[in-house]
Design a protein around this motif. Structure first.
Motif, PDB file in Angstrom:
ATOM      1  N   GLY A 123       0.800  -1.215   0.000  1.00  0.00           N
ATOM      2  CA  GLY A 123       0.000   0.000   0.000  1.00  0.00           C
ATOM      3  C   GLY A 123       0.832   1.264   0.000  1.00  0.00           C
ATOM      4  N   LEU A 124       2.017   1.198   0.616  1.00  0.00           N
ATOM      5  CA  LEU A 124       2.860   2.383   0.733  1.00  0.00           C
ATOM      6  C   LEU A 124       3.535   2.726  -0.593  1.00  0.00           C
ATOM      7  CD1 LEU A 124       3.910   4.534   2.682  1.00  0.00           C
ATOM      8  CD2 LEU A 124       5.807   2.999   3.251  1.00  0.00           C
ATOM      9  N   ARG A 125       3.924   1.711  -1.353  1.00  0.00           N
ATOM     10  CA  ARG A 125       4.640   1.963  -2.612  1.00  0.00           C
ATOM     11  C   ARG A 125       3.868   2.876  -3.561  1.00  0.00           C
ATOM     12  NH1 ARG A 125       5.625  -3.638  -2.252  1.00  0.00           N
ATOM     13  NH2 ARG A 125       4.158  -4.034  -3.942  1.00  0.00           N
ATOM     14  N   PRO A 126       2.614   2.573  -3.890  1.00  0.00           N
ATOM     15  CA  PRO A 126       1.912   3.463  -4.832  1.00  0.00           C
ATOM     16  C   PRO A 126       1.603   4.834  -4.237  1.00  0.00           C
ATOM     17  CG  PRO A 126       0.422   1.750  -4.055  1.00  0.00           C
ATOM     18  CD  PRO A 126       1.796   1.375  -3.590  1.00  0.00           C
ATOM     19  N   PRO A 157      -6.315  20.826  -8.252  1.00  0.00           N
ATOM     20  CA  PRO A 157      -7.515  21.256  -7.529  1.00  0.00           C
ATOM     21  C   PRO A 157      -8.410  20.102  -7.132  1.00  0.00           C
ATOM     22  CG  PRO A 157      -7.683  21.770  -9.873  1.00  0.00           C
ATOM     23  CD  PRO A 157      -6.280  21.316  -9.640  1.00  0.00           C
ATOM     24  N   ASP A 158      -8.254  18.950  -7.802  1.00  0.00           N
ATOM     25  CA  ASP A 158      -9.043  17.774  -7.460  1.00  0.00           C
ATOM     26  C   ASP A 158      -8.420  16.962  -6.338  1.00  0.00           C
ATOM     27  OD1 ASP A 158      -6.873  17.216  -9.114  1.00  0.00           O
ATOM     28  OD2 ASP A 158      -7.763  15.351  -9.837  1.00  0.00           O
ATOM     29  N   LEU A 159      -7.124  17.152  -6.098  1.00  0.00           N
ATOM     30  CA  LEU A 159      -6.409  16.376  -5.092  1.00  0.00           C
ATOM     31  C   LEU A 159      -5.418  17.319  -4.409  1.00  0.00           C
ATOM     32  CD1 LEU A 159      -6.557  13.377  -4.270  1.00  0.00           C
ATOM     33  CD2 LEU A 159      -4.517  12.985  -5.640  1.00  0.00           C
ATOM     34  N   PRO A 160      -5.805  17.928  -3.310  1.00  0.00           N
ATOM     35  CA  PRO A 160      -4.974  18.972  -2.698  1.00  0.00           C
ATOM     36  C   PRO A 160      -3.671  18.412  -2.135  1.00  0.00           C
ATOM     37  CG  PRO A 160      -6.803  18.396  -1.266  1.00  0.00           C
ATOM     38  CD  PRO A 160      -7.048  17.686  -2.561  1.00  0.00           C
ATOM     39  N   ASN A 161      -2.793  19.312  -1.796  1.00  0.00           N
ATOM     40  CA  ASN A 161      -1.471  18.961  -1.288  1.00  0.00           C
ATOM     41  C   ASN A 161      -1.534  18.065  -0.063  1.00  0.00           C
ATOM     42  OD1 ASN A 161       1.323  19.022  -1.127  1.00  0.00           O
ATOM     43  ND2 ASN A 161       1.371  20.898   0.061  1.00  0.00           N
ATOM     44  N   THR A 162      -2.579  18.213   0.739  1.00  0.00           N
ATOM     45  CA  THR A 162      -2.687  17.453   1.994  1.00  0.00           C
ATOM     46  C   THR A 162      -3.297  16.064   1.814  1.00  0.00           C
ATOM     47  OG1 THR A 162      -4.834  18.497   2.389  1.00  0.00           O
ATOM     48  CG2 THR A 162      -2.897  19.540   3.388  1.00  0.00           C
ATOM     49  N   ALA A 163      -3.667  15.715   0.599  1.00  0.00           N
ATOM     50  CA  ALA A 163      -4.339  14.426   0.380  1.00  0.00           C
ATOM     51  C   ALA A 163      -3.447  13.265   0.801  1.00  0.00           C
ATOM     52  CB  ALA A 163      -4.715  14.283  -1.088  1.00  0.00           C
ATOM     53  N   TYR A 164      -4.057  12.296   1.459  1.00  0.00           N
ATOM     54  CA  TYR A 164      -3.453  11.007   1.827  1.00  0.00           C
ATOM     55  C   TYR A 164      -2.357  11.107   2.882  1.00  0.00           C
ATOM     56  CZ  TYR A 164      -6.140   9.497  -2.181  1.00  0.00           C
ATOM     57  OH  TYR A 164      -7.163   9.266  -3.044  1.00  0.00           O
ATOM     58  N   ILE A 165      -2.212  12.253   3.521  1.00  0.00           N
ATOM     59  CA  ILE A 165      -1.294  12.312   4.664  1.00  0.00           C
ATOM     60  C   ILE A 165      -1.732  11.342   5.768  1.00  0.00           C
ATOM     61  CG2 ILE A 165      -0.441  13.777   6.545  1.00  0.00           C
ATOM     62  CD1 ILE A 165      -0.360  16.097   4.558  1.00  0.00           C
ATOM     63  N   ALA A 191       0.697   8.337   7.080  1.00  0.00           N
ATOM     64  CA  ALA A 191       1.059   8.382   8.502  1.00  0.00           C
ATOM     65  C   ALA A 191       0.663   7.092   9.208  1.00  0.00           C
ATOM     66  CB  ALA A 191       0.394   9.581   9.171  1.00  0.00           C
ATOM     67  N   GLN A 192      -0.518   6.576   8.909  1.00  0.00           N
ATOM     68  CA  GLN A 192      -0.963   5.333   9.542  1.00  0.00           C
ATOM     69  C   GLN A 192      -0.046   4.176   9.185  1.00  0.00           C
ATOM     70  OE1 GLN A 192      -3.987   4.777  11.725  1.00  0.00           O
ATOM     71  NE2 GLN A 192      -2.340   3.309  12.121  1.00  0.00           N
ATOM     72  N   ILE A 193       0.316   4.077   7.912  1.00  0.00           N
ATOM     73  CA  ILE A 193       1.197   2.988   7.492  1.00  0.00           C
ATOM     74  C   ILE A 193       2.556   3.096   8.172  1.00  0.00           C
ATOM     75  CG2 ILE A 193       2.462   2.017   5.539  1.00  0.00           C
ATOM     76  CD1 ILE A 193       0.046   2.836   3.769  1.00  0.00           C
ATOM     77  N   LEU A 194       3.118   4.296   8.211  1.00  0.00           N
ATOM     78  CA  LEU A 194       4.429   4.464   8.846  1.00  0.00           C
ATOM     79  C   LEU A 194       4.374   4.086  10.319  1.00  0.00           C
ATOM     80  CD1 LEU A 194       5.656   7.793   7.185  1.00  0.00           C
ATOM     81  CD2 LEU A 194       6.379   5.456   6.663  1.00  0.00           C
ATOM     82  N   HIS A 195       3.294   4.474  11.002  1.00  0.00           N
ATOM     83  CA  HIS A 195       3.156   4.083  12.406  1.00  0.00           C
ATOM     84  C   HIS A 195       2.990   2.568  12.546  1.00  0.00           C
ATOM     85  CE1 HIS A 195       3.251   7.644  14.906  1.00  0.00           C
ATOM     86  NE2 HIS A 195       2.575   8.311  13.993  1.00  0.00           N
ATOM     87  N   PHE A 242      -4.911  12.786  15.158  1.00  0.00           N
ATOM     88  CA  PHE A 242      -5.062  11.877  16.298  1.00  0.00           C
ATOM     89  C   PHE A 242      -6.163  12.356  17.240  1.00  0.00           C
ATOM     90  CE2 PHE A 242      -0.497  11.088  15.150  1.00  0.00           C
ATOM     91  CZ  PHE A 242      -0.694   9.806  14.685  1.00  0.00           C
ATOM     92  N   GLN A 243      -7.251  12.837  16.654  1.00  0.00           N
ATOM     93  CA  GLN A 243      -8.323  13.420  17.451  1.00  0.00           C
ATOM     94  C   GLN A 243      -9.057  12.382  18.301  1.00  0.00           C
ATOM     95  OE1 GLN A 243     -10.799  16.292  15.177  1.00  0.00           O
ATOM     96  NE2 GLN A 243      -9.298  16.051  13.540  1.00  0.00           N
TER      97      GLN A 243
END
Length: 292
Positions: free
Chosen positions: A39-42, A54-62, A66-70, A136-137
Motif C-alpha cells: 500500500g505504501l509503494r503506490p 484542484p481535485d487532489l490537494p497537497n494534503t491528500a493522503y497524509i 502516517a498510519q502505514i508508517l506508524h 489523532f483526534q
C-alpha cells in the motif's frame, strides 16, 4: 527527444556493484519493510510525482501514509527509547509525566491580554477557520506514547504562532526543518528519527513536487529550509517539550526570548501557497517583488 542521454559508462560507474539476489518468494520482497508494503509503494510514488491539483490537494493522503508508517514501527524499541531518554533528559520525563494537553478552548482564552500566546490562540480558533486539534483526534491519553501523539498534534499551530513561521508554503517547510534540527541535536538519533518520521515524508514529497513542477515554490522551499534549520538549532530545546499552558498569559515576544526563538520571520511567505497549490484561487499569480 531530450539530448540528455545516460550512457553505458555512466551505468557502469553507478550500477557496477549491483548483485542479483535470488529468492523463492513469488511476490516483491526486499530488505526494506517500507518497500515491501504494497500500500505504501503506490502512495509514495503518487505523492512524490503528482501535481497539487484542484481535485487532489497537497494534503491528500497524509493520514493514510502516517498510519502505514506508524504501523511499521518497532514499537517495543520505541517504548524502550522513551524510557531511556526519560532517564537521561529530565525535561522530557517531566513533559511526559505531567501530560498537560494544549487543548485550549475559546472560553479559556477569550480574556487573555493582547500580545500574549493565549490571545493568539483565541484569534486562531475564532477567526482562522481552522482548529488546533488537527490529528489523532480520537486517541485517548493512557500512557506516554498516546500523550505524545495527542500533544504534538495539538501544539503544531501553536508552534507556528511562536516561531513566526506562518501556516503557508514557506512557513510549513521552515517549521518542519526547525523541528527536525532541534530534535536531532537533543534526542538519541533513533528517537529523533522516529519523532521526525512523518515530517521526513512531508518534506521529501514537498521538495520533489516543487522541484518537478513549481520552480518559484522551490526557491521559497530552499530559503525556508535554511532559515528553519537556523532557528531550530537556536531553540533552547525542542518546542514539543514546552507546556504551553504555562505560557498562555505570557507575551509572545517574551516566550521567544526565553526559548531562543530567533530570528522570527516576517510576512514574506504569507502568499506562497499560490506558488504550488493549484486549488488556491490565486494559483499562478506572481508575488510582489521583494524590496532591494
Amino acid at each position: 527527444m531530450s539530448e540528455a542521454k545516460i550512457g553505458e559508462a555512466d551505468r557502469a560507474y553507478f550500477n557496477g556493484a549491483i548483485r542479483k539476489i535470488e529468492t523463492e518468494s513469488s511476490v516483491l520482497v526486499s530488505s526494506s519493510k517500507y518497500l515491501n508494503h504494497s500500500g505504501l509503494r503506490p502512495l509514495i510514488a503518487q505523492e512524490m510525482l503528482r501535481r497539487n491539483g484542484p481535485d487532489l490537494p497537497n494534503t491528500a493522503y497524509i493520514p493514510e501514509v502516517a498510519q502505514i508508517l506508524h504501523d511499521l514501527e518497532d514499537m517495543p524499541r520505541i517504548i524502550e527509547l522513551f524510557e531511556m531518554e526519560k532517564a537521561r533528559l529530565p525535561l522530557f520525563k517531566r513533559w511526559l509525566e505531567r501530560r498537560s494537553l494544549s487543548n485550549f478552548t475559546l472560553a479559556e482564552t477569550k480574556d487573555c491580554a493582547p500580545g500574549t500566546l493565549g490571545a493568539a490562540i483565541y484569534n486562531f480558533m475564532a477567526n482562522s477557520g481552522y482548529q488546533l486539534d488537527l490529528f489523532f483526534q480520537e486517541i485517548q491519553v493512557v500512557n506516554d506514547f498516546t500523550f505524545y501523539l495527542r500533544q504534538t498534534a495539538l501544539s503544531h499551530d501553536i508552534e507556528h504562532m511562536v516561531s513566526g513561521f506562518g501556516p503557508n508554503h514557506g512557513g510549513e517547510v521552515a517549521l518542519l526543518s526547525a523541528n527536525m534540527h532541534a530534535k536531532s541535536v537533543y534526542f538519541h538519533p533513533e528517537l529523533s528519527n522516529f519523532f521526525s518520521r512523518i515530517a521526513f515524508y512531508l518534506k521529501a514529497k514537498t521538495v520533489m513536487k516543487d522541484g518537478l513542477f513549481y520552480p518559484d515554490a522551490m526557491v521559497v522551499n530552499l530559503e525556508a529550509e535554511y532559515l528553519g534549520a537556523q532557528q531550530g538549532r537556536n531553540w533552547k530545546y525542542p518546542l514539543m517539550l514546552v507546556d504551553w499552558r504555562e505560557y498562555a498569559d505570557v507575551q509572545i515576544d517574551d516566550i521567544r526570548s526565553e526559548l531562543g526563538i530567533t530570528p522570527v520571520i516576517d510576512n514574506r511567505w504569507d502568499l506562497t501557497n499560490r506558488l504550488c497549490n493549484e486549488d488556491d484561487p490565486h494559483y499562478g499569480e506572481p508575488l510582489m517583488e521583494a524590496a532591494e
